[in-house]
Design a protein around this motif. Structure first.
Motif, PDB file in Angstrom:
ATOM      1  N   GLY A  84       0.780  -1.220   0.000  1.00 36.67           N
ATOM      2  CA  GLY A  84       0.000   0.000   0.000  1.00 36.67           C
ATOM      3  C   GLY A  84       0.814   1.273   0.000  1.00 36.67           C
ATOM      4  O   GLY A  84       0.254   2.363  -0.170  1.00 36.67           O
ATOM      5  N   THR A  85       2.131   1.171   0.177  1.00 31.27           N
ATOM      6  CA  THR A  85       2.969   2.373   0.263  1.00 31.27           C
ATOM      7  C   THR A  85       3.885   2.538  -0.943  1.00 31.27           C
ATOM      8  O   THR A  85       4.035   3.657  -1.463  1.00 31.27           O
ATOM      9  CB  THR A  85       3.821   2.331   1.550  1.00 31.27           C
ATOM     10  OG1 THR A  85       2.956   2.192   2.682  1.00 31.27           O
ATOM     11  CG2 THR A  85       4.642   3.600   1.690  1.00 31.27           C
ATOM     12  N   VAL A  86       4.492   1.454  -1.400  1.00 29.52           N
ATOM     13  CA  VAL A  86       5.454   1.543  -2.504  1.00 29.52           C
ATOM     14  C   VAL A  86       4.850   2.178  -3.759  1.00 29.52           C
ATOM     15  O   VAL A  86       5.493   3.038  -4.382  1.00 29.52           O
ATOM     16  CB  VAL A  86       6.041   0.146  -2.815  1.00 29.52           C
ATOM     17  CG1 VAL A  86       6.864   0.184  -4.103  1.00 29.52           C
ATOM     18  CG2 VAL A  86       6.901  -0.335  -1.660  1.00 29.52           C
ATOM     19  N   TRP A 100       6.349   5.498  -5.530  1.00 26.49           N
ATOM     20  CA  TRP A 100       6.757   5.417  -6.940  1.00 26.49           C
ATOM     21  C   TRP A 100       6.162   6.577  -7.735  1.00 26.49           C
ATOM     22  O   TRP A 100       6.845   7.227  -8.525  1.00 26.49           O
ATOM     23  CB  TRP A 100       6.315   4.081  -7.526  1.00 26.49           C
ATOM     24  CG  TRP A 100       6.727   3.864  -8.956  1.00 26.49           C
ATOM     25  CD1 TRP A 100       6.073   4.312 -10.066  1.00 26.49           C
ATOM     26  CD2 TRP A 100       7.893   3.181  -9.429  1.00 26.49           C
ATOM     27  NE1 TRP A 100       6.742   3.938 -11.214  1.00 26.49           N
ATOM     28  CE2 TRP A 100       7.859   3.242 -10.838  1.00 26.49           C
ATOM     29  CE3 TRP A 100       8.934   2.519  -8.793  1.00 26.49           C
ATOM     30  CZ2 TRP A 100       8.852   2.669 -11.624  1.00 26.49           C
ATOM     31  CZ3 TRP A 100       9.918   1.946  -9.577  1.00 26.49           C
ATOM     32  CH2 TRP A 100       9.873   2.020 -10.973  1.00 26.49           C
ATOM     33  N   MET A 101       4.870   6.856  -7.508  1.00 30.38           N
ATOM     34  CA  MET A 101       4.210   7.936  -8.240  1.00 30.38           C
ATOM     35  C   MET A 101       4.782   9.298  -7.850  1.00 30.38           C
ATOM     36  O   MET A 101       4.939  10.186  -8.701  1.00 30.38           O
ATOM     37  CB  MET A 101       2.701   7.891  -7.993  1.00 30.38           C
ATOM     38  CG  MET A 101       2.002   6.734  -8.680  1.00 30.38           C
ATOM     39  SD  MET A 101       0.194   6.795  -8.574  1.00 30.38           S
ATOM     40  CE  MET A 101      -0.049   6.257  -6.874  1.00 30.38           C
ATOM     41  N   ASN A 103      -2.527  12.983  -1.187  1.00 30.97           N
ATOM     42  CA  ASN A 103      -1.456  13.125  -0.204  1.00 30.97           C
ATOM     43  C   ASN A 103      -1.801  12.452   1.118  1.00 30.97           C
ATOM     44  O   ASN A 103      -0.917  11.962   1.824  1.00 30.97           O
ATOM     45  CB  ASN A 103      -1.160  14.615   0.029  1.00 30.97           C
ATOM     46  CG  ASN A 103      -0.213  15.193  -1.003  1.00 30.97           C
ATOM     47  OD1 ASN A 103       0.981  14.919  -0.992  1.00 30.97           O
ATOM     48  ND2 ASN A 103      -0.756  15.971  -1.919  1.00 30.97           N
ATOM     49  N   LEU A 104      -3.073  12.425   1.470  1.00 33.75           N
ATOM     50  CA  LEU A 104      -3.469  11.716   2.688  1.00 33.75           C
ATOM     51  C   LEU A 104      -3.256  10.217   2.559  1.00 33.75           C
ATOM     52  O   LEU A 104      -2.983   9.525   3.553  1.00 33.75           O
ATOM     53  CB  LEU A 104      -4.947  11.991   3.001  1.00 33.75           C
ATOM     54  CG  LEU A 104      -5.298  13.381   3.536  1.00 33.75           C
ATOM     55  CD1 LEU A 104      -6.805  13.547   3.617  1.00 33.75           C
ATOM     56  CD2 LEU A 104      -4.672  13.612   4.913  1.00 33.75           C
ATOM     57  N   LEU A 105      -3.345   9.687   1.336  1.00 41.21           N
ATOM     58  CA  LEU A 105      -3.241   8.247   1.131  1.00 41.21           C
ATOM     59  C   LEU A 105      -1.805   7.755   0.967  1.00 41.21           C
ATOM     60  O   LEU A 105      -1.564   6.548   0.998  1.00 41.21           O
ATOM     61  CB  LEU A 105      -4.037   7.844  -0.118  1.00 41.21           C
ATOM     62  CG  LEU A 105      -5.559   7.981  -0.024  1.00 41.21           C
ATOM     63  CD1 LEU A 105      -6.196   7.636  -1.358  1.00 41.21           C
ATOM     64  CD2 LEU A 105      -6.116   7.088   1.076  1.00 41.21           C
ATOM     65  N   VAL A 106      -0.851   8.677   0.773  1.00 36.41           N
ATOM     66  CA  VAL A 106       0.523   8.265   0.481  1.00 36.41           C
ATOM     67  C   VAL A 106       1.067   7.309   1.536  1.00 36.41           C
ATOM     68  O   VAL A 106       1.579   6.227   1.230  1.00 36.41           O
ATOM     69  CB  VAL A 106       1.437   9.498   0.345  1.00 36.41           C
ATOM     70  CG1 VAL A 106       2.907   9.069   0.258  1.00 36.41           C
ATOM     71  CG2 VAL A 106       1.057  10.302  -0.894  1.00 36.41           C
ATOM     72  N   LEU A 160      11.912  12.409   3.708  1.00 31.39           N
ATOM     73  CA  LEU A 160      12.865  11.683   2.866  1.00 31.39           C
ATOM     74  C   LEU A 160      12.451  11.733   1.400  1.00 31.39           C
ATOM     75  O   LEU A 160      13.289  11.951   0.503  1.00 31.39           O
ATOM     76  CB  LEU A 160      12.973  10.233   3.339  1.00 31.39           C
ATOM     77  CG  LEU A 160      13.663   9.994   4.679  1.00 31.39           C
ATOM     78  CD1 LEU A 160      13.610   8.508   5.043  1.00 31.39           C
ATOM     79  CD2 LEU A 160      15.110  10.468   4.630  1.00 31.39           C
ATOM     80  N   VAL A 161      11.156  11.537   1.132  1.00 32.12           N
ATOM     81  CA  VAL A 161      10.678  11.550  -0.253  1.00 32.12           C
ATOM     82  C   VAL A 161      10.806  12.944  -0.855  1.00 32.12           C
ATOM     83  O   VAL A 161      11.245  13.100  -2.007  1.00 32.12           O
ATOM     84  CB  VAL A 161       9.218  11.058  -0.313  1.00 32.12           C
ATOM     85  CG1 VAL A 161       8.660  11.227  -1.715  1.00 32.12           C
ATOM     86  CG2 VAL A 161       9.130   9.602   0.108  1.00 32.12           C
ATOM     87  N   GLU A 162      10.416  13.958  -0.096  1.00 30.39           N
ATOM     88  CA  GLU A 162      10.512  15.328  -0.607  1.00 30.39           C
ATOM     89  C   GLU A 162      11.970  15.724  -0.842  1.00 30.39           C
ATOM     90  O   GLU A 162      12.281  16.429  -1.810  1.00 30.39           O
ATOM     91  CB  GLU A 162       9.857  16.296   0.388  1.00 30.39           C
ATOM     92  CG  GLU A 162       8.373  16.094   0.586  1.00 30.39           C
ATOM     93  CD  GLU A 162       7.567  16.327  -0.679  1.00 30.39           C
ATOM     94  OE1 GLU A 162       7.823  17.329  -1.365  1.00 30.39           O
ATOM     95  OE2 GLU A 162       6.676  15.508  -0.974  1.00 30.39           O
TER      96      GLU A 162
END
Length: 234
Positions: free
Chosen positions: A103-105, A109-110, A144-147, A178-180
Motif C-alpha cells: 500500500g505504500t510503494v 513510486w508515483m 497526499n493523505l493516502l501516500v 525523505l521523499v521530498e
C-alpha cells in the motif's frame, strides 16, 4: 463440574479474515470507480511496456490492483509459516507486513516520477506552511493523505513500539521528508513542499486511528502450546 476450565478463545484467524475482506471490498470499489482510466493503461501494462504503464499514475494504480492477489498469497504464506512456528496472531502480523509494502510503494513510486523538465529544471522548495494547501484541490489533498495511510494503518499492528498516534505521525512525517528531499536532490521537476509533509503525516495518523483496535501491544510470542512437564524429583 469443573469451573476452572477456561472458555475457548475466539479463532485467531478472525482478524485476518476481517482484513482480507476489507482488502477485497476496497479493491472491488477502486476497480469500479477507476475502471475507465485503468482500462486505458491496461493494454500497455499487459504488454510489459515501460512507457505508458510504469511511468503513469493510471499504470501504477492498475498494477497495484492486479498484483493484489499476489500480495494476499504472500500474506497467507507468511501466516502459514508463522503458525507452524507457533507464533500468535499470525494472520494480522503477516497482513500488516504485506499491507505496509503493497500500500505504500506504489504511492512513493508515483511521487518520485520525473516531470517533463527532470534533470534540467533546478529543484524547487516551498517552506511556507499552508501556502500550497489551497492549490492542491480535493483530489490532491486526498492523494497526499493516502501516500502513507497504509504505513500508518498497518505499522502499529506489526510493531508494538509504534502503537502510538504521535509516533505514527512522526514516522509519516519522517518518511515524507525523505521523499521530498529525494525529489529535490534528484531534480525530478517537482516542488518539495512542507504542506506535502504535513498532509502525508496527517494521513498516516488518521489511518493509525482507524486500526487502533488491532494495534500490537506486545512483542511476538509463541502460541500457548502444551509443553512437556519437567520431571519431578522423587
Amino acid at each position: 463440574m469443573n469451573h476452572d476450565v477456561p472458555l475457548s478463545a475466539p479463532p485467531r484467524r478472525t482478524g485476518g479474515i476481517v482484513f482480507l475482506g476489507l482488502a477485497v471490498l476496497g479493491s472491488v470499489g477502486a476497480l469500479f470507480v477507476l475502471r475507465r482510466p485503468l482500462m486505458m493503461s491496461a493494454p500497455t501494462c499487459m504488454a510489459g511496456r515501460w512507457h505508458g504503464c510504469f511511468d503513469t499514475f493510471n499504470g501504477v494504480v492498475f498494477l497495484t490492483l492486479v498484483t493484489l492477489p499476489l500480495a494476499v498469497l504472500m500474506a497467507w504464506l507468511l501466516a502459514r509459516r508463522r503458525r507452524a512456528a507457533g507464533v500468535s496472531s499470525a494472520w494480522p502480523l503477516s497482513l500488516a507486513e504485506v499491507g505496509m509494502v503493497h500500500g505504500t510503494v506504489p504511492f512513493v513510486w508515483m511521487i518520485l516520477m520525473p516531470g517533463a523538465g527532470a534533470g534540467i529544471v533546478p529543484g524547487r522548495v516551498s517552506l511556507v506552511p499552508l501556502r500550497d494547501l489551497v492549490t492542491m484541490g480535493p483530489l490532491g489533498i486526498v492523494g497526499n493523505l493516502l501516500v502513507f495511510a497504509s504505513l500508518g494503518f498497518f505499522a502499529p499492528m506489526r510493531f508494538a513500539a509504534l502503537a502510538s498516534v504521535p509516533r505514527v505521525l512522526a514516522l509519516g512525517a519522517g518518511c515524507s521528508v525523505l521523499v521530498e528531499t529525494a525529489q529535490y536532490v534528484l531534480r525530478l521537476d517537482r516542488v518539495s513542499s512542507v504542506d506535502d509533509v504535513l498532509v502525508n503525516a496527517a494521513g498516516a495518523a488518521l489511518a493509525a486511528l482507524a486500526s487502533r483496535r488491532w494495534w500490537r501491544t506486545a512483542p511476538d510470542t509463541p502460541s500457548d502450546r502444551p509443553r512437556p512437564a519437567l520431571a519431578q524429583a522423587v
